[in-house]
Scaffold this active site. Structure first.
Site, short mmCIF file in Angstrom:
data_model
loop_
_atom_site.label_atom_id
_atom_site.label_comp_id
_atom_site.label_asym_id
_atom_site.label_seq_id
_atom_site.Cartn_x
_atom_site.Cartn_y
_atom_site.Cartn_z
N TYR A 1 0.83 -1.21 0.00
CA TYR A 1 0.00 0.00 0.00
C TYR A 1 0.87 1.26 0.00
CZ TYR A 1 -3.08 3.72 1.44
OH TYR A 1 -3.74 4.91 1.49
N ALA B 1 3.61 15.28 4.66
CA ALA B 1 2.49 15.27 3.70
C ALA B 1 1.38 14.36 4.25
CB ALA B 1 2.97 14.75 2.35
N PRO B 2 0.13 14.69 3.93
CA PRO B 2 -0.96 13.84 4.42
C PRO B 2 -0.90 12.48 3.75
CG PRO B 2 -1.79 15.41 2.81
CD PRO B 2 -0.35 15.76 3.04
N ALA B 3 -0.74 11.44 4.54
CA ALA B 3 -0.72 10.09 3.97
C ALA B 3 -1.49 9.18 4.91
CB ALA B 3 0.71 9.61 3.77
N TYR C 1 -10.62 15.09 1.83
CA TYR C 1 -11.19 14.57 0.58
C TYR C 1 -12.67 14.88 0.67
CZ TYR C 1 -7.18 11.57 -0.65
OH TYR C 1 -5.96 11.08 -1.01
N ASP D 1 -6.72 15.68 -6.58
CA ASP D 1 -6.19 14.87 -7.68
C ASP D 1 -6.62 13.40 -7.63
OD1 ASP D 1 -4.65 14.01 -5.57
OD2 ASP D 1 -2.73 14.62 -6.41
N HIS E 1 0.51 13.27 -6.29
CA HIS E 1 0.10 12.25 -5.33
C HIS E 1 1.15 11.13 -5.25
CE1 HIS E 1 -3.78 11.54 -3.11
NE2 HIS E 1 -3.17 10.41 -2.82
N ARG F 1 0.69 8.24 -7.65
CA ARG F 1 -0.35 7.24 -7.36
C ARG F 1 -1.63 7.47 -8.16
NH1 ARG F 1 0.94 4.63 -2.35
NH2 ARG F 1 -1.10 4.56 -1.37
N ASP G 1 5.41 18.50 -3.40
CA ASP G 1 5.82 17.19 -2.85
C ASP G 1 5.98 16.18 -3.96
OD1 ASP G 1 3.43 15.77 -3.48
OD2 ASP G 1 2.56 16.13 -1.52
N ARG H 1 13.79 13.24 -1.26
CA ARG H 1 14.50 12.26 -0.45
C ARG H 1 15.78 12.81 0.15
NH1 ARG H 1 10.15 10.81 -1.16
NH2 ARG H 1 9.36 8.87 -2.07
N GLY I 1 6.19 12.33 1.90
CA GLY I 1 5.15 11.31 2.00
C GLY I 1 5.68 9.97 2.48
#
Ligand code: FNR
Length: 367
Positions: A27, A79-81, A134, A162, A256, A259, A290, A294, A313
């Site tokens: 995931y 980041a929102p994950a 969302y 997105d 995203h 993704r 974003d 790294r 993320g």
């Protein structure tokens, strides 16, 4: 090995692949279709190099800055994950604590696996938190949620736009859950729609999400909160312009993490294009970015080109999965050290010293 022995951000990814459950790894790591955007997100940063300046006494530097009215110790945010509990039983609360200790901003995913109150209660005094939304097929549920997080004391709303359609996230789809009983569920919103057996994690948690978003939805969110609105998932100059016209305070250039639309452009290339063609936009809206970040050098490149802050993320989920809160803290320390090192070595004491002429695509170029 202990978190303190991790030297690079990517070291956490190496260990995450080895210690996470196959469901969590699939995931977290997964990206759309043949993953062209996922790989290019990382490669793109390597196409930009510095044009360092010398003899500027950078011994007294600081990485502190602000974005969208929030103070941060460095221009990096979480980041929102979704679904941090897939990797660690304490989930997103680890992120809240590590962010508080590091003095940076956490964006809470609408699909977080901890409850809102748990995360808000884990804050240090005065620690800002941002909430990512969302939109729900049932807009009244979104209205209530926006009002609730505003009341809880969120500092901004990130509206993610997105995910117009549930894309095929290859690894996740292949992994389809065999046993769902021990899988943590998203906690903030309604339980998964239509059962969970035989569904990928993405499918399980996204059933409530609206697919019919329009520009009017920014106005809809505005009606239910006074907080700054940051539109996430912006991928073109034209849409940055429209975000300004529709009253957003910020944008996050993002695909995203590769993704959603495969072959979406790398956000650093979009940022460079704005810098080249429409530099006036940076004074009208705050631009964040974003995807594939790294190293501290990546962060500094984005800042020099005009971004106010950079979101992280997967590395956060990996570090949380391998070492919990300690891992996230160590990860943030690596960013802090690398950003400081890079700034000093290219001639910048402060974030304000970072200028567009200090970065460009693989040279030579005229700054
Ligand atoms: C995400 N992302 C995401 N974005 C969002 O707005 N709401 C969400 O709930 C999630 N959930 C999520 C889960 C996982 C496992 C990943 C990897 C990503 C996207 C995220 O905010 C960010 O845009 C990318 O992760 C950035 O790319 P990197 O840093 O992962 O390369």
């Amino acid at each position: 090995p202990p978190a303190s022995s991790m030297l690079l951000v990517t070291d956490f990814e190496y260990w995450a692949e080895r210690v996470l459950s196959t469901t969590a790894w699939a995931y977290y790591r997964s990206a759309a279709d043949e993953e062209a955007t996922f790989f290019d997100n990382r490669e793109a940063w390597r196409r930009y190099f510095f044009r360092p300046r010398i003899l500027r006494d950078t011994s007294h530097g600081s990485t502190e800055t602000t974005f969208v009215g929030m103070q941060t110790s460095m221009p990096v945010f979480i980041a929102p994950a979704a679904m941090a509990k897939l990797g660690h039983p304490l989930g997103e609360v680890n992120l809240t604590k590590a962010a508080g200790n590091a003095g940076i901003i956490q964006a809470i995913s609408a699909n977080a696996s901890c409850g809102l109150e748990e995360m808000f209660d884990a804050r240090q005094p005065g620690q800002p938190l941002v909430f990512q939304l969302y939109l729900n097929k049932d807009r009244s549920a979104s209205a209530a949620l926006v009002e609730r997080v505003t009341q809880l004391g969120a500092s901004a709303i990130i509206l993610t736009v997105d995910v117009c359609w549930q894309s095929k996230r290859t690894l996740d789809v292949r992994e389809k859950l065999k046993e769902v009983s021990d899988t943590p569920k998203p906690k903030i919103l309604a339980p998964p729609v239509g059962g969970t057996k035989g569904k990928s994690v993405s499918e399980q948690i996204s059933g409530y999400q609206a697919t019919n978003l329009t520009w009017d939805d920014i106005g809809f969110v505005r009606k239910h909160t006074h907080l700054p609105i940051i539109v996430k998932g912006v991928q073109s100059i034209e849409d940055v312009q429209l975000c300004i016209e529709h009253g957003a305070q910020g944008v996050i250039l993002s695909n995203h993490g590769g993704r959603q639309a495969d072959y979406a452009p790398a956000p650093i290339d979009v940022l460079y294009e704005i810098r080249e063609l429409r530099p006036d936009l940076f004074s009208k809206i705050e631009v964040m970015i974003d995807g594939g970040v790294r190293t501290g050098a990546d962060v500094v490149k984005a800042l020099a080109l005009g971004a106010k802050a950079v979101g992280i993320g997967r590395p956060i989920l990996y570090a949380n999965g391998t070492h919990g809160e300690d891992g996230v803290s160590r990860l943030l320390q690596i960013f802090q050290e690398e950003i400081t090192n890079t700034m000093r070595n290219i001639g910048a004491n402060t974030v304000a010293d970072l200028k567009p002429e200090m970065v460009g695509p693989i040279g030579p170029w005229v700054g």
